[in-house]
Design an enzyme around this catalytic site. Structure first.
Site, PDB file in Angstrom:
ATOM      1  N   SER A 127       0.834  -1.198   0.000  1.00  0.00           N
ATOM      2  CA  SER A 127       0.000   0.000   0.000  1.00  0.00           C
ATOM      3  C   SER A 127       0.870   1.251   0.000  1.00  0.00           C
ATOM      4  O   SER A 127       1.986   1.242   0.530  1.00  0.00           O
ATOM      5  CB  SER A 127      -0.848  -0.034   1.268  1.00  0.00           C
ATOM      6  OG  SER A 127      -1.337   1.234   1.579  1.00  0.00           O
ATOM      7  N   TYR A 154      -1.894  -0.839  10.910  1.00  0.00           N
ATOM      8  CA  TYR A 154      -2.172  -1.444   9.593  1.00  0.00           C
ATOM      9  C   TYR A 154      -1.014  -1.150   8.628  1.00  0.00           C
ATOM     10  O   TYR A 154      -0.464  -2.049   7.999  1.00  0.00           O
ATOM     11  CB  TYR A 154      -3.490  -0.893   9.024  1.00  0.00           C
ATOM     12  CG  TYR A 154      -3.591  -1.070   7.528  1.00  0.00           C
ATOM     13  CD1 TYR A 154      -3.874  -2.309   6.982  1.00  0.00           C
ATOM     14  CD2 TYR A 154      -3.353   0.003   6.656  1.00  0.00           C
ATOM     15  CE1 TYR A 154      -3.932  -2.493   5.610  1.00  0.00           C
ATOM     16  CE2 TYR A 154      -3.408  -0.169   5.286  1.00  0.00           C
ATOM     17  CZ  TYR A 154      -3.692  -1.414   4.766  1.00  0.00           C
ATOM     18  OH  TYR A 154      -3.724  -1.579   3.411  1.00  0.00           O
ATOM     19  N   LYS A 158       2.095  -3.596   6.720  1.00  0.00           N
ATOM     20  CA  LYS A 158       2.526  -3.626   5.313  1.00  0.00           C
ATOM     21  C   LYS A 158       4.040  -3.456   5.236  1.00  0.00           C
ATOM     22  O   LYS A 158       4.721  -4.124   4.451  1.00  0.00           O
ATOM     23  CB  LYS A 158       1.814  -2.534   4.507  1.00  0.00           C
ATOM     24  CG  LYS A 158       0.308  -2.753   4.349  1.00  0.00           C
ATOM     25  CD  LYS A 158      -0.005  -4.008   3.537  1.00  0.00           C
ATOM     26  CE  LYS A 158      -1.485  -4.331   3.469  1.00  0.00           C
ATOM     27  NZ  LYS A 158      -1.777  -5.671   2.976  1.00  0.00           N
TER      28      LYS A 158
END
Ligand code: UDP
Length: 344
Positions: A127, A154, A158
């Site tokens: 992302s 979050y 990644k």
């Protein structure tokens, strides 16, 4: 020669489902896995309706090593895994970081372990959050821009997963990896048979817009109107989910067919065009000719001001470009919402 098989984890999810359609169209065999933690089995019916065939599918959790071992045993022709399965709500990750680290990292470790054991490749769903808030002089942002401290657990998962893959490629000579850093995926398949289906109140902008237009939410709240941007609202790079799905096919093609490709590579997947929240809202209203009540409210915690991609590396090396016009994308999002809600 028989067709290569691609394992798609998170097969019933938003990007996973669209990618399966593109993989099959491109001639790959697939097998999907999903535990339906944030998706519904009916998504598989949508995929089947588009493809006129049901895809092989396993209901299970990628964090469960025995499940993954059995899957790789049962499908011994898997040549690559596209790993989408992950928790993805930024706000929830702040409240429940352990849940995010446990799930997102354990499932990746299983994918790496199986891939190394079987000599297969990995495409990892990353992302643009790994860049944090880009310095304005780094916009549009390219793959060489520094990764900054992530804004949320979050985002940190990644970053960790990218690091795990980088270390694994160094350690295991048969492993090949492509990291795909997505910008903001939006829209739905043109058939309106699959699309984004958030559980509960949507956190993302476009599902919130379509649900407001459908009368499920009373009004859209635009988070912040005093950002240092031309109209005061945040800027993002909104990419059509079907364009994004095609990039995964290109990444798999390259890993399986280009013997000279580096064993690990990274690509930004965006349009190269930054759009403000207000511009997107105005475009949605004008394209779909619907009422969309909205008002401005405070900034949302953790939002970055502006980010958009420099996608030239993906165009040059993968031969891929996000070229679907915005009008078409916003129509597809509205058609999907209407279909789900039975609106004529
Ligand atoms: N946004 C908004 N109202 C909403 C949801 C999102 O104004 O109800 C804004 C958000 O502040 C950001 C942009 O829309 O500037 C995109 O947000 P989204 O959550 O879709 O994606 P993100 O870029 O945060 O991953």
């Amino acid at each position: 020669m028989s067709k290569a098989r691609v394992l798609v984890t998170g097969a019933a999810g938003y990007i996973g489902s669209h990618t399966i359609v593109e993989l099959v169209k491109a001639g790959y065999n697939v097998v999907g896995i999903d535990n339906f933690s944030n998706s519904k089995p009916s998504v598989l019916d949508g995929i089947a309706a588009i493809l006129s065939e049901r895809i092989p599918f396993v209901e299970g959790d990628c964090c469960d090593t025995a499940t993954m071992e059995k899957l790789f045993r049962d499908y011994d022709d898997i040549a690559a895994t596209i790993h989408f399965a992950a928790h993805k709500a930024v706000g929830e990750s702040v409240r429940e970081p352990v849940k995010y680290f446990r799930n997102n990292i354990s499932s990746l470790l299983n994918v790496v372990q199986m891939s190394v054991a079987k000599g297969t490749s990995i495409v990892f769903s990353s992302s643009c959050t790994v860049y944090g808030e880009p310095d304005p002089e780094n916009l549009p942002i390219s793959e060489t821009a520094p990764r900054k401290s992530a804004e949320s657990p979050y985002g940190r998962t990644k970053q960790f997963c990218e690091d795990i893959l980088e270390d694994s490629v160094k350690a295991y000579p048969n492993l090949k990896v492509t990291l795909l850093r997505y910008f903001n995926p939006i829209g739905a398949h043109p058939s309106a048979l699959i699309g984004e289906m958030p559980g509960g109140v949507p956190e993302n902008l476009v599902p919130y817009i379509t649900q407001t237009a459908a009368g499920i939410r009373s009004e859209l709240k635009i988070f912040g109107k005093d950002y240092p941007t031309p109209d005061g609202t945040c800027i993002r790079d909104y990419i059509y989910v079907c364009d994004l799905a095609r990039a995964h096919v290109a990444a798999v093609d390259r890993m399986l067919k280009d013997k000279d490709a580096p064993r690990i590579d990274v690509f930004n997947l965006g349009t190269g065009r930054g759009l403000s929240v207000k511009e997107l809202v105005d475009a949605f209203i004008s394209v779909n000719k619907v009422a969309l009540p909205f008002s401005y409210t405070d900034r949302r915690n953790g939002d970055i001001v502006q980010v958009w991609a420099d996608p030239t590396k993906a165009e040059k090396i993968l031969g891929w470009k996000a070229d679907t016009p915005l009008d078409q994308i916003l129509k597809s999002a509205w058609e999907w919402e209407k279909k789900v809600r039975n609106i004529q």
